[in-house]
Design a protein around this motif. Sequence first.
Motif, PDB file in Angstrom:
ATOM      1  N   ILE A  30       0.856  -1.192   0.000  1.00 16.55           N
ATOM      2  CA  ILE A  30       0.000   0.000   0.000  1.00 16.55           C
ATOM      3  C   ILE A  30       0.894   1.246   0.000  1.00 16.55           C
ATOM      4  O   ILE A  30       0.665   2.187  -0.776  1.00 16.55           O
ATOM      5  CB  ILE A  30      -0.934  -0.008   1.236  1.00 16.55           C
ATOM      6  N   CYS A  31       1.920   1.225   0.844  1.00 20.88           N
ATOM      7  CA  CYS A  31       2.821   2.382   0.958  1.00 20.88           C
ATOM      8  C   CYS A  31       3.538   2.656  -0.352  1.00 20.88           C
ATOM      9  O   CYS A  31       3.581   3.803  -0.827  1.00 20.88           O
ATOM     10  CB  CYS A  31       3.838   2.153   2.071  1.00 20.88           C
ATOM     11  N   GLY A  32       4.097   1.613  -0.947  1.00 19.20           N
ATOM     12  CA  GLY A  32       4.828   1.767  -2.206  1.00 19.20           C
ATOM     13  C   GLY A  32       3.944   2.241  -3.348  1.00 19.20           C
ATOM     14  O   GLY A  32       4.398   2.962  -4.241  1.00 19.20           O
TER      15      GLY A  32
ATOM     16  N   TYR B 261      -0.148  -6.049  -1.055  1.00 19.30           N
ATOM     17  CA  TYR B 261      -0.184  -5.628   0.349  1.00 19.30           C
ATOM     18  C   TYR B 261       0.962  -6.299   1.090  1.00 19.30           C
ATOM     19  O   TYR B 261       1.241  -7.479   0.885  1.00 19.30           O
ATOM     20  CB  TYR B 261      -1.525  -6.020   0.979  1.00 19.30           C
ATOM     21  N   ILE B 262       1.647  -5.538   1.937  1.00 22.51           N
ATOM     22  CA  ILE B 262       2.732  -6.082   2.762  1.00 22.51           C
ATOM     23  C   ILE B 262       2.219  -6.201   4.192  1.00 22.51           C
ATOM     24  O   ILE B 262       1.964  -5.190   4.846  1.00 22.51           O
ATOM     25  CB  ILE B 262       3.971  -5.159   2.727  1.00 22.51           C
ATOM     26  N   ALA B 263       2.062  -7.423   4.663  1.00 22.70           N
ATOM     27  CA  ALA B 263       1.557  -7.642   6.024  1.00 22.70           C
ATOM     28  C   ALA B 263       2.669  -7.426   7.043  1.00 22.70           C
ATOM     29  O   ALA B 263       3.779  -7.946   6.898  1.00 22.70           O
ATOM     30  CB  ALA B 263       0.996  -9.050   6.152  1.00 22.70           C
ATOM     31  N   CYS B 264       2.365  -6.605   8.050  1.00 20.80           N
ATOM     32  CA  CYS B 264       3.334  -6.368   9.124  1.00 20.80           C
ATOM     33  C   CYS B 264       2.931  -7.110  10.388  1.00 20.80           C
ATOM     34  O   CYS B 264       3.767  -7.486  11.189  1.00 20.80           O
ATOM     35  CB  CYS B 264       3.451  -4.879   9.410  1.00 20.80           C
ATOM     36  N   SER B 265       1.641  -7.285  10.571  1.00 23.73           N
ATOM     37  CA  SER B 265       1.138  -7.935  11.780  1.00 23.73           C
ATOM     38  C   SER B 265      -0.185  -8.608  11.452  1.00 23.73           C
ATOM     39  O   SER B 265      -0.992  -8.067  10.687  1.00 23.73           O
ATOM     40  CB  SER B 265       0.934  -6.884  12.872  1.00 23.73           C
TER      41      SER B 265
ATOM     42  N   ALA C 173      -7.130  -3.138   8.620  1.00 22.94           N
ATOM     43  CA  ALA C 173      -7.347  -2.029   7.689  1.00 22.94           C
ATOM     44  C   ALA C 173      -6.156  -1.087   7.737  1.00 22.94           C
ATOM     45  O   ALA C 173      -5.362  -1.122   8.692  1.00 22.94           O
ATOM     46  CB  ALA C 173      -8.628  -1.293   8.045  1.00 22.94           C
ATOM     47  N   GLU C 174      -6.035  -0.258   6.689  1.00 23.75           N
ATOM     48  CA  GLU C 174      -4.873   0.635   6.608  1.00 23.75           C
ATOM     49  C   GLU C 174      -5.260   1.907   5.858  1.00 23.75           C
ATOM     50  O   GLU C 174      -6.110   1.884   4.955  1.00 23.75           O
ATOM     51  CB  GLU C 174      -3.736  -0.089   5.869  1.00 23.75           C
ATOM     52  N   ILE C 175      -4.623   3.022   6.238  1.00 24.38           N
ATOM     53  CA  ILE C 175      -4.783   4.273   5.489  1.00 24.38           C
ATOM     54  C   ILE C 175      -3.405   4.898   5.313  1.00 24.38           C
ATOM     55  O   ILE C 175      -2.603   4.904   6.256  1.00 24.38           O
ATOM     56  CB  ILE C 175      -5.775   5.239   6.191  1.00 24.38           C
TER      57      ILE C 175
ATOM     58  N   ILE D 262      -1.111   4.442   8.671  1.00 26.19           N
ATOM     59  CA  ILE D 262      -1.817   4.032   9.884  1.00 26.19           C
ATOM     60  C   ILE D 262      -2.493   2.688   9.658  1.00 26.19           C
ATOM     61  O   ILE D 262      -3.191   2.484   8.665  1.00 26.19           O
ATOM     62  CB  ILE D 262      -2.851   5.094  10.311  1.00 26.19           C
ATOM     63  N   ASP D 263      -2.230   1.769  10.591  1.00 25.44           N
ATOM     64  CA  ASP D 263      -2.877   0.454  10.580  1.00 25.44           C
ATOM     65  C   ASP D 263      -3.946   0.421  11.655  1.00 25.44           C
ATOM     66  O   ASP D 263      -3.771   1.014  12.729  1.00 25.44           O
ATOM     67  CB  ASP D 263      -1.852  -0.651  10.885  1.00 25.44           C
ATOM     68  N   SER D 264      -5.032  -0.293  11.379  1.00 21.44           N
ATOM     69  CA  SER D 264      -6.092  -0.460  12.367  1.00 21.44           C
ATOM     70  C   SER D 264      -6.383  -1.935  12.580  1.00 21.44           C
ATOM     71  O   SER D 264      -6.361  -2.718  11.635  1.00 21.44           O
ATOM     72  CB  SER D 264      -7.367   0.249  11.899  1.00 21.44           C
TER      73      SER D 264
HETATM   74  N1  SME Z   1       1.147  -2.596   5.122  1.00 25.47           N
HETATM   75  C1  SME Z   1       2.083  -1.716   4.493  1.00 25.47           C
HETATM   76  C2  SME Z   1       3.481  -1.971   4.955  1.00 25.47           C
HETATM   77  C3  SME Z   1       3.872  -1.157   6.098  1.00 25.47           C
HETATM   78  S1  SME Z   1       3.248  -1.751   7.571  1.00 25.47           S
HETATM   79  O1  SME Z   1       1.783  -1.529   7.570  1.00 25.47           O
HETATM   80  C4  SME Z   1       3.888  -0.910   8.863  1.00 25.47           C
HETATM   81  C5  SME Z   1       1.996  -1.847   2.990  1.00 25.47           C
HETATM   82  O2  SME Z   1       1.311  -2.725   2.474  1.00 25.47           O
HETATM   83  O3  SME Z   1       2.658  -1.065   2.302  1.00 25.47           O
END
Ligand code: SME
Length: 138
Positions: free
Chosen positions: A61-63, A83-87, A92-94, A110-112
């Motif tokens: 999502i960030c990239g 999507y890159i899973a961190c936990s 959800a993420e923004i 931000i992760d939720s």
């Molecule tokens: N989920 C993010 C990676 C960063 S972590 O949420 C801290 C992503 O898919 O880019």
Amino acid sequence: NHNVLELHDCLLQICKLLEANVPHYNWVGFYFKNGDKDELKLGPYVGQPTDHTIIPFGKGICGQVAVSNKNFVVPDVSAQNNYIACSITVKAEIVIPIFVNGENIGQIDIDSNTLDPFTEEDERFLEYVCSLVSKMLS
Ligand code: SME
């Protein structure tokens, strides 16, 4: 000509304030473009440590926000293929980009742990936070 330690501390305080005061903000951090490389580097954050301290442009999502220059609201991370899973607790993420002189220099992420928690109010609020960070950095 800012003091780097003061900037880092200020960004960390922003993460702490957001995480402590908004119940659906469970991991709050900043990523910034890493020099002249096409990748993001993790900056100050609050929440579980992540292995993803470097994220190539286009990945996750960030990239994707690093190349789209647009807000990315993900109501359900399990429905995303890039999507890159961190936990495993994250649902959800923004991600909101930060612009300095029109250039996308980084983002707030931000992760939720709550499913579909983010509203347009979150987007407007976080855009405002990012505009303050932009002023700090310029
Ligand atoms: N989920 C993010 C990676 C960063 S972590 O949420 C801290 C992503 O898919 O880019």
